[in-house]
Structures are given as C-alpha cells and as structure tokens.
Design an enzyme around this catalytic site. Structure first.
Site, mmCIF file in Angstrom:
data_model
loop_
_atom_site.group_PDB
_atom_site.id
_atom_site.type_symbol
_atom_site.label_atom_id
_atom_site.label_comp_id
_atom_site.label_asym_id
_atom_site.label_seq_id
_atom_site.Cartn_x
_atom_site.Cartn_y
_atom_site.Cartn_z
ATOM 1 N N HIS A 17 0.864 -1.194 0.000
ATOM 2 C CA HIS A 17 0.000 0.000 0.000
ATOM 3 C C HIS A 17 0.892 1.232 0.000
ATOM 4 O O HIS A 17 1.338 1.697 1.039
ATOM 5 C CB HIS A 17 -0.909 -0.040 1.242
ATOM 6 C CG HIS A 17 -1.928 1.065 1.290
ATOM 7 N ND1 HIS A 17 -3.161 0.915 1.902
ATOM 8 C CD2 HIS A 17 -1.908 2.338 0.811
ATOM 9 C CE1 HIS A 17 -3.845 2.041 1.808
ATOM 10 N NE2 HIS A 17 -3.105 2.935 1.153
ATOM 11 N N HIS A 19 1.275 4.891 -2.333
ATOM 12 C CA HIS A 19 0.910 5.788 -3.439
ATOM 13 C C HIS A 19 2.208 6.423 -3.907
ATOM 14 O O HIS A 19 2.841 7.168 -3.139
ATOM 15 C CB HIS A 19 -0.068 6.857 -2.957
ATOM 16 C CG HIS A 19 -1.320 6.295 -2.363
ATOM 17 N ND1 HIS A 19 -2.483 6.138 -3.098
ATOM 18 C CD2 HIS A 19 -1.584 5.808 -1.124
ATOM 19 C CE1 HIS A 19 -3.420 5.599 -2.312
ATOM 20 N NE2 HIS A 19 -2.900 5.385 -1.115
ATOM 21 N N HIS A 197 -9.619 1.211 -1.124
ATOM 22 C CA HIS A 197 -9.538 1.811 0.207
ATOM 23 C C HIS A 197 -10.953 1.766 0.789
ATOM 24 O O HIS A 197 -11.904 2.250 0.159
ATOM 25 C CB HIS A 197 -9.112 3.276 0.118
ATOM 26 C CG HIS A 197 -7.659 3.504 -0.162
ATOM 27 N ND1 HIS A 197 -7.005 2.934 -1.213
ATOM 28 C CD2 HIS A 197 -6.733 4.246 0.505
ATOM 29 C CE1 HIS A 197 -5.732 3.336 -1.188
ATOM 30 N NE2 HIS A 197 -5.548 4.128 -0.155
ATOM 31 N N GLU A 200 -11.233 3.378 6.105
ATOM 32 C CA GLU A 200 -10.178 4.265 6.615
ATOM 33 C C GLU A 200 -10.875 5.353 7.433
ATOM 34 O O GLU A 200 -10.665 5.471 8.633
ATOM 35 C CB GLU A 200 -9.374 4.865 5.452
ATOM 36 C CG GLU A 200 -8.268 5.822 5.900
ATOM 37 C CD GLU A 200 -7.541 6.521 4.729
ATOM 38 O OE1 GLU A 200 -8.091 6.539 3.605
ATOM 39 O OE2 GLU A 200 -6.435 7.053 4.956
ATOM 40 N N ASP A 278 1.822 3.839 2.855
ATOM 41 C CA ASP A 278 0.801 4.739 2.295
ATOM 42 C C ASP A 278 1.426 5.919 1.546
ATOM 43 O O ASP A 278 1.550 5.853 0.320
ATOM 44 C CB ASP A 278 -0.146 5.230 3.411
ATOM 45 C CG ASP A 278 -1.545 5.545 2.910
ATOM 46 O OD1 ASP A 278 -1.804 5.357 1.716
ATOM 47 O OD2 ASP A 278 -2.386 5.979 3.730
ATOM 48 N N ASP A 279 1.756 6.988 2.241
ATOM 49 C CA ASP A 279 2.342 8.191 1.615
ATOM 50 C C ASP A 279 3.539 8.623 2.462
ATOM 51 O O ASP A 279 3.460 9.598 3.225
ATOM 52 C CB ASP A 279 1.289 9.310 1.578
ATOM 53 C CG ASP A 279 0.063 8.908 0.785
ATOM 54 O OD1 ASP A 279 0.120 8.949 -0.454
ATOM 55 O OD2 ASP A 279 -0.945 8.519 1.408
#
Ligand code: HPA
Ligand code: ZN
Length: 338
Positions: A17, A19, A197, A200, A278-279
């Site tokens: 996961h 991005h 997603h 969340e 994630d980020d």
C-alpha cells in the site's frame, strides 16, 4: 537499539500500500519545480514540512494533489519512482505493489503514457539493478465521477501488460464503493485484480460494499471493519488481507495514540494484517518506520512481527512460486538470527 529493532530493519519485506505520488519528498518537489519552471507556494523544504499537519484525510489530500503538480515529464515520474525504490532497497523491501493516480495527472493535461512510462521504466530498473520485484495498481479517484473512472480504464487498456489491478482512493466519506460497481465489473472483465480503500474514514458498510460489489482481492486500510463483528469474521474466513498503514492512521488522526492502534486487535482476531507506508513523504516514514512505530507502541513479539511479514508476502499478487521463494528468504533470515 534492541535486537528486535535490528531484526525488523533487516528482515525482507513486501510493501502493498504505497501511493507513488505520496513518496514525493520535499527536496525532490523543489528540484522538479525548478526543472519545470514551476513556482511553489513554499520558500523552503522546512516550510513544506511544516505544512504537513493534518487533522483528517481531506487536509492531506489537498496538499497531496497540489504537490504532484511538479510531475510533468516521463523523466519526472521515473525520478520519483527511482527515489522510492532506492529508499526501500535500503530498508530491505524486496517486493512492492505501488498505486498511482492517473487522474491526478491526466486532469492536468499530462498524458497517461507519460505517467505509466516513467513509473514502469523505473520499476524495470528496480528489478534489474536492485533486485526489487513489483506490480503497478491504478487507482480511480472516488471523488470524481463513474464516467471519468470508465474513461481512465479505457486509457489503461493499451497498458494492460504493465498494470496488475485497479484500486479506489481519495475522499472516502460520501463516495461509497457502490458508486464504482460498474467500473470494477468492467475492470475485472478485462482481467485486472481489484483492491479498494475502505474503512479508513468510512463506515464498515463501505467495506461490505467493497467485498460484495467491487469483488476486491485485498482491502486497503479496513480499520473500521473491527466495529462490525460479522464483517470481521467474514474477512477472516475469506482470508482477505488488510493493508494497514500505521503512521498514516496516526497523522490523519484516526488513531490519536499509537498505543491504541487497532493492529494488535486485528492480529488477535486472525485478520491478515500487513504493514505498509501509504504516503511516506507526508506521514513521516517508510516501511521500517511503520513497523517500528507499532512495534514500540504495541509491544509486539517476534512471532507477531514474523506474522506481519509473512502476511505481506502471502498477500502479494505474485504467483505461488514467487511467494514461496520470498517466504523462504524471510525464513532463512530468521533462522540466521541470533
Ligand atoms: N487515503 C485515500 N486516498 C489516498 C490516500 C489515503 O491514505 N493516499 C493517497 N490517496
Ligand atoms: Zn492509501
């Protein structure tokens, strides 16, 4: 440093996961802005970092879409992806499945080919030069229309060989999976795997829709599934993996104290939880920092760390032979550990 911290840092890992646009570090943002003659609304890297204070998902998304504006050429997408790969190589990630947001670029006039071309070339070099295997997952922006997602799917078809699956991201509340039921049906018809997603910020019902209507093969986040026992049991019996992102949950305030992070509960309930970043440029850490954050706060055992890492390899979209090979690398690492 405790022994187990070194174990976490050294063990082979899979990331599921991530991005790629969320791996844009402020330093690269500035150098790409300069290369492309773009003026940023910040005067220094420190100022950019100081702006990364979020109280909910939308706060982050606003700055994330603004940040990706510096990505213009195929070389920019290559450089972004290559920077991510060299970073995770230093953290012993041996396989990664990365998301990209084509609509975040095509809506700014950047051709789909430019985006996928740069990302894919870097991933090929990641395999040949760093030994990192990878897959690409294309996400639809859920705040945009079904029609826009269908158009994006059409643009992706000539690149089917480079894209293993489709996903769903961006603003969750008010944009349930049901909005994209037809898009995902079409994507599945074309042979794409599916992730989304859900749970969340959104309610457990959204997770149910992702399973029933989008027919997902893996669940991104999924934290709020725990509010519904029947849903939790379904996820366990279907063996659906959850791509959990601890530092993201903390930064976006779903989890206000890492000691209250639901990961431990997920493991206790036999959910197939995995650790992901994630980020990372926005949330303060890549894979190792995410593992270490939950390890410290939840006092995880070596067995639990191993379970998380194994779940990661088992939940990849690799064939069984590759899964077995990666799991063997993990076991060999463990057996040499003193
Ligand atoms: N959630 C939803 N959309 C996103 C995220 C996220 O954590 N990161 C990038 N797009
Ligand atoms: Zn995400």
């Amino acid at each position: 440093m405790s022994n187990l911290k070194k174990f976490i840092e050294g063990m082979p890992k899979a990331e599921l996961h991530l991005h790629i646009e969320g791996s844009l570090e402020p330093e690269l943002m500035f150098s790409l802005a300069q290369r492309n003659n773009i003026t940023l609304p910040f005067s220094s890297v420190e100022e950019v970092r100081a702006a990364y204070e979020f109280s909910e998902l939308q706060d982050f998304l606003d700055i994330y879409y603004q940040g990706m504006g510096v990505l213009q050429t195929e070389q920019d997408f290559y450089d972004l992806t290559w920077a991510y790969l060299t970073k995770i190589h230093s953290q012993n990630v041996i396989h990664t499945e990365i998301f990209f947001d084509p609509q975040g670029h095509t809506d700014r006039g950047i051709p789909f080919e430019t985006v996928i071309g740069g990302i894919h070339k870097a991933l090929q070099d990641g395999q040949s030069k760093l030994g990192i295997s990878s897959h690409i997952i294309m996400c639809f922006l859920r705040h945009l229309s079904e029609e826009a997602a269908l158009e994006t799917l059409e643009q992706a078809l000539p690149h089917k060989d480079k894209i293993i699956g489709v996903g769903l991201d961006s603003s969750e509340l008010g944009h349930p999976p049901s909005k994209f039921e037809r898009v995902f049906a079409r994507a599945k018809q074309e042979g794409f795997l599916a992730v989304a997603h859900a749970g969340e910020e959104g309610p457990p019902e959204y997770v149910g829709e992702a399973l029933d209507l989008l027919k997902i093969d893996r669940l991104d986040h999924g934290n709020r599934s725990l509010e519904d026992d029947a849903l939790t049991q379904r996820l366990v019996s279907m063996q659906i993996a959850l791509t959990v992102c601890p530092l993201s949950n903390y930064k976006l305030a779903g989890v206000k104290d890492m000691r209250k992070h639901p990961l431990k509960k997920m493991l206790d309930k036999n959910l197939k939880a995995t650790i992901n970043s994630d980020d990372p440029a926005y949330f303060g850490g890549y894979m190792n920092e995410n593992y270490l954050a939950v390890f410290d706060a939840l006092d995880l055992s070596k067995d639990e760390i191993m379970t998380l890492a194994k779940n990661g390899f088992n939940a990849t979209f690799c064939n069984d032979a590759q899964k077995t090979e990666m799991l063997a690398q993990l076991e060999s690492f463990e057996s040499q550990w003193t």
